[in-house]
Scaffold this motif. Structure first.
Motif, PDB file in Angstrom:
ATOM      1  N   ASP A  64       0.859  -1.183   0.000  1.00  0.00           N
ATOM      2  CA  ASP A  64       0.000   0.000   0.000  1.00  0.00           C
ATOM      3  C   ASP A  64       0.895   1.233   0.000  1.00  0.00           C
ATOM      4  OD1 ASP A  64      -2.704   1.308   0.366  1.00  0.00           O
ATOM      5  OD2 ASP A  64      -1.690   2.078   2.143  1.00  0.00           O
ATOM      6  N   LEU A  65       0.415   2.280  -0.633  1.00  0.00           N
ATOM      7  CA  LEU A  65       1.119   3.553  -0.662  1.00  0.00           C
ATOM      8  C   LEU A  65       0.227   4.640  -0.078  1.00  0.00           C
ATOM      9  CD1 LEU A  65       2.419   3.502  -4.372  1.00  0.00           C
ATOM     10  CD2 LEU A  65       3.596   2.614  -2.349  1.00  0.00           C
ATOM     11  N   GLU A  66       0.827   5.579   0.635  1.00  0.00           N
ATOM     12  CA  GLU A  66       0.135   6.807   0.989  1.00  0.00           C
ATOM     13  C   GLU A  66       0.757   7.930   0.177  1.00  0.00           C
ATOM     14  OE1 GLU A  66      -2.543   6.803   2.682  1.00  0.00           O
ATOM     15  OE2 GLU A  66      -2.396   4.729   3.394  1.00  0.00           O
ATOM     16  N   THR A  67      -0.083   8.855  -0.277  1.00  0.00           N
ATOM     17  CA  THR A  67       0.359   9.883  -1.216  1.00  0.00           C
ATOM     18  C   THR A  67      -0.189  11.247  -0.814  1.00  0.00           C
ATOM     19  OG1 THR A  67      -1.563   9.463  -2.657  1.00  0.00           O
ATOM     20  CG2 THR A  67       0.448   8.204  -3.108  1.00  0.00           C
ATOM     21  N   THR A  68       0.370  12.298  -1.424  1.00  0.00           N
ATOM     22  CA  THR A  68      -0.077  13.659  -1.110  1.00  0.00           C
ATOM     23  C   THR A  68      -1.417  13.999  -1.746  1.00  0.00           C
ATOM     24  OG1 THR A  68       1.103  14.608  -3.005  1.00  0.00           O
ATOM     25  CG2 THR A  68       2.295  14.492  -0.898  1.00  0.00           C
ATOM     26  N   GLY A  69      -1.891  13.149  -2.643  1.00  0.00           N
ATOM     27  CA  GLY A  69      -3.151  13.387  -3.336  1.00  0.00           C
ATOM     28  C   GLY A  69      -3.452  12.212  -4.239  1.00  0.00           C
ATOM     29  N   PHE A  70      -4.211  12.442  -5.287  1.00  0.00           N
ATOM     30  CA  PHE A  70      -4.701  11.341  -6.109  1.00  0.00           C
ATOM     31  C   PHE A  70      -4.227  11.371  -7.553  1.00  0.00           C
ATOM     32  CE2 PHE A  70      -7.683  12.266  -2.681  1.00  0.00           C
ATOM     33  CZ  PHE A  70      -7.690  11.041  -2.037  1.00  0.00           C
ATOM     34  N   SER A  71      -3.344  12.315  -7.898  1.00  0.00           N
ATOM     35  CA  SER A  71      -2.930  12.434  -9.295  1.00  0.00           C
ATOM     36  C   SER A  71      -1.443  12.737  -9.409  1.00  0.00           C
ATOM     37  CB  SER A  71      -3.737  13.536 -10.000  1.00  0.00           C
ATOM     38  OG  SER A  71      -3.274  13.726 -11.323  1.00  0.00           O
ATOM     39  N   PRO A  72      -0.633  11.730  -9.742  1.00  0.00           N
ATOM     40  CA  PRO A  72       0.791  12.015  -9.956  1.00  0.00           C
ATOM     41  C   PRO A  72       1.022  12.958 -11.125  1.00  0.00           C
ATOM     42  CG  PRO A  72       0.255   9.768 -10.643  1.00  0.00           C
ATOM     43  CD  PRO A  72      -0.958  10.300  -9.936  1.00  0.00           C
ATOM     44  N   ALA A  73       0.099  12.968 -12.085  1.00  0.00           N
ATOM     45  CA  ALA A  73       0.239  13.878 -13.224  1.00  0.00           C
ATOM     46  C   ALA A  73       0.138  15.338 -12.792  1.00  0.00           C
ATOM     47  CB  ALA A  73      -0.823  13.572 -14.273  1.00  0.00           C
ATOM     48  N   ASN A  74      -0.531  15.576 -11.656  1.00  0.00           N
ATOM     49  CA  ASN A  74      -0.665  16.942 -11.144  1.00  0.00           C
ATOM     50  C   ASN A  74       0.349  17.260 -10.051  1.00  0.00           C
ATOM     51  OD1 ASN A  74      -2.809  17.536 -12.859  1.00  0.00           O
ATOM     52  ND2 ASN A  74      -4.345  16.787 -11.410  1.00  0.00           N
ATOM     53  N   GLY A  75       1.373  16.409  -9.923  1.00  0.00           N
ATOM     54  CA  GLY A  75       2.449  16.696  -8.990  1.00  0.00           C
ATOM     55  C   GLY A  75       2.342  16.018  -7.640  1.00  0.00           C
ATOM     56  N   ASP A  76       1.331  15.177  -7.446  1.00  0.00           N
ATOM     57  CA  ASP A  76       1.237  14.456  -6.177  1.00  0.00           C
ATOM     58  C   ASP A  76       2.344  13.425  -6.087  1.00  0.00           C
ATOM     59  OD1 ASP A  76      -0.989  15.660  -4.860  1.00  0.00           O
ATOM     60  OD2 ASP A  76      -2.308  14.753  -6.344  1.00  0.00           O
ATOM     61  N   GLU A  77       2.773  13.149  -4.848  1.00  0.00           N
ATOM     62  CA  GLU A  77       3.924  12.287  -4.617  1.00  0.00           C
ATOM     63  C   GLU A  77       3.620  11.249  -3.535  1.00  0.00           C
ATOM     64  OE1 GLU A  77       6.702  12.336  -6.281  1.00  0.00           O
ATOM     65  OE2 GLU A  77       6.709  14.281  -7.283  1.00  0.00           O
ATOM     66  N   ILE A  78       4.400  10.186  -3.541  1.00  0.00           N
ATOM     67  CA  ILE A  78       4.308   9.151  -2.502  1.00  0.00           C
ATOM     68  C   ILE A  78       4.928   9.690  -1.213  1.00  0.00           C
ATOM     69  CG2 ILE A  78       5.051   6.823  -1.830  1.00  0.00           C
ATOM     70  CD1 ILE A  78       5.229   6.186  -4.869  1.00  0.00           C
ATOM     71  N   ILE A  79       4.239   9.436  -0.073  1.00  0.00           N
ATOM     72  CA  ILE A  79       4.802   9.840   1.218  1.00  0.00           C
ATOM     73  C   ILE A  79       5.102   8.635   2.120  1.00  0.00           C
ATOM     74  CG2 ILE A  79       3.901  12.182   1.239  1.00  0.00           C
ATOM     75  CD1 ILE A  79       1.560  11.229   2.914  1.00  0.00           C
ATOM     76  N   SER A  80       4.603   7.445   1.757  1.00  0.00           N
ATOM     77  CA  SER A  80       5.007   6.254   2.522  1.00  0.00           C
ATOM     78  C   SER A  80       4.731   4.993   1.724  1.00  0.00           C
ATOM     79  CB  SER A  80       4.309   6.180   3.888  1.00  0.00           C
ATOM     80  OG  SER A  80       2.926   5.926   3.744  1.00  0.00           O
ATOM     81  N   PHE A  81       5.582   3.988   1.956  1.00  0.00           N
ATOM     82  CA  PHE A  81       5.431   2.641   1.406  1.00  0.00           C
ATOM     83  C   PHE A  81       5.176   1.688   2.567  1.00  0.00           C
ATOM     84  CE2 PHE A  81       7.781   4.581  -1.996  1.00  0.00           C
ATOM     85  CZ  PHE A  81       7.613   3.801  -3.138  1.00  0.00           C
TER      86      PHE A  81
END
Length: 245
Positions: A64-81
């Motif tokens: 599972d990943l936690e991310t800053t948002g829902f769209s990597p295309a809009n600049g969201d990034e992974i914050i935890s693995f």
């Protein structure tokens, strides 16, 4: 004679020594080594075919990943693995993986509230390439499992391309797809609904490792249901059935 610019210099290094030496010169040897590890692990996965393997023999990593948002295309990034191994019909909790990631951007307040991960917590966390290299070594050649995997695959592929210019070669099984096939007609197929339905205790939701552990328990529940069905013995059988439902 005019010195080549960054791109030209990298191309000259590539022609002389190959991809890794060129990257090593531009990014530093540590990043180059991590990139090489990521590429080698992904390349070795292409040589492995799991479709003929019996489901009971599969080695699984639920992640599972936690991310800053829902769209990597809009600049969201992974914050935890987060990830945990499943082998022989058991969740191997001592064989787990967890790491925060410095996303190099601010975490929105809504995500902080959802995950409990603050900007202060990730400030000194490792960079993406370092965590991704460790994660790829952890999963090795094992089949991946995730719930609502489209989100995680999208971010994982973005991370692999961003750091190493490759795409994920591992097979990924989605427990949401399994649920829709094995338990048709439910009003919702979110993780909380399915965990409650199977009496799997819910704790520390939206923590990448905790969600992985709970999804692993859900995976085992579905494997018990599948083992009782005829003509579904291998991973290839499972993929064929999922493609029809």
């Amino acid at each position: 004679m005019k010195e080549p610019n960054g791109v030209g210099r990298m191309w000259n290094l590539y022609k002389m020594g190959g991809f890794t030496p060129a990257i090593a010169s531009m990014l530093g040897s540590q990043h180059a080594q991590q990139m090489a590890q990521i590429r080698n692990m992904n390349r070795s996965q292409r040589k492995l075919s799991e479709l003929d393997m019996n489901l009971t023999d599969l080695e699984i990593v639920v992640f599972d990943l936690e991310t800053t948002g829902f769209s990597p295309a809009n600049g969201d990034e992974i914050i935890s693995f987060g990830a945990v191994a499943v082998r022989g019909g058991q969740v191997i909790e001592e064989e787990s993986f967890y790491s925060l990631v410095n996303p190099k951007r601010m975490i929105p307040p809504a995500i902080i509230e959802l995950t409990g991960i603050t900007n202060e917590m990730v400030e000194d966390a490792p960079d993406l390439i370092q965590v991704l290299s460790s994660f790829m070594q952890f999963i090795g050649r094992r089949v991946l499992v995730a719930h609502a995997s489209g989100h995680d695959k999208q971010f994982l592929n973005q991370a692999l391309w961003k750091t190493s210019k490759i795409s994920l070669n591992h097979r990924v099984i989605d427990t949401m797809m399994l649920a829709k096939w094995l338990e048709p007609g439910l009003p919702q197929y979110d993780l909380d609904t399915l965990l409650n339905r199977h009496h799997i205790p819910i704790s520390n939701r939206h923590h990448a490792l905790s969600d992985s552990l709970m999804t692993a328990q859900l995976w085992l529940e579905y494997m018990q249901k599948i083992n009782g069905r005829k003509n579904i013995n291998t991973l290839g059988d499972l993929y064929a059935y999922l493609s029809q439902h």
